[in-house]
Design a protein around this motif. Structure first.
Motif: not given
Length: 109
Positions: A39, A43, A68-69, A71-74
């Motif tokens: 958060d 990355t 998963l978390r 990966h959502e932010q590349d």
């Protein structure tokens, strides 16, 4: 049992070093630390599990959630695990197919 969690940012990557057991009682602290880093904009995370002596399904769930978390932010989550029970658990759970896993800290992150 106790879990020691240290993190260090090295350039673009953050290395989280764990020592002890990752189980039902210690997993929430790990989940909180990983979520805070992601958060906060991390990355490229490397979780060093070489000093972990035991990991149960709760710990595996924390790693999956962090994967998963991020990966959502590349981003990418990598694991470091050498021979032993933790690598065996990761292999049996087929997480070695999902995460890049190496025996030593990667230089290319």
């Amino acid at each position: 049992m106790e879990l020691k969690i240290d993190s260090k940012t090295e350039g673009a990557r953050t290395v989280i070093t764990l020592a002890g057991e990752v189980d039902l009682s210690t997993a929430p602290a790990l989940r909180e630390r990983l979520a805070g880093l992601i958060d906060g904009g991390a990355t490229s995370l490397v979780v060093d599990l070489r000093q972990v002596t035991f990991m149960d399904s709760t710990g595996l769930g924390v790693l999956m959630g962090a994967h998963l978390r991020i990966h959502e932010q590349d981003g990418e989550l990598r694991l470091v695990a050498s021979e032993g029970p933790v690598l065996r658990v990761l292999t049996l759970a087929k997480l070695t197919d999902l995460f890049p896993v190496s025996a030593d800290l990667p230089d290319d992150v």
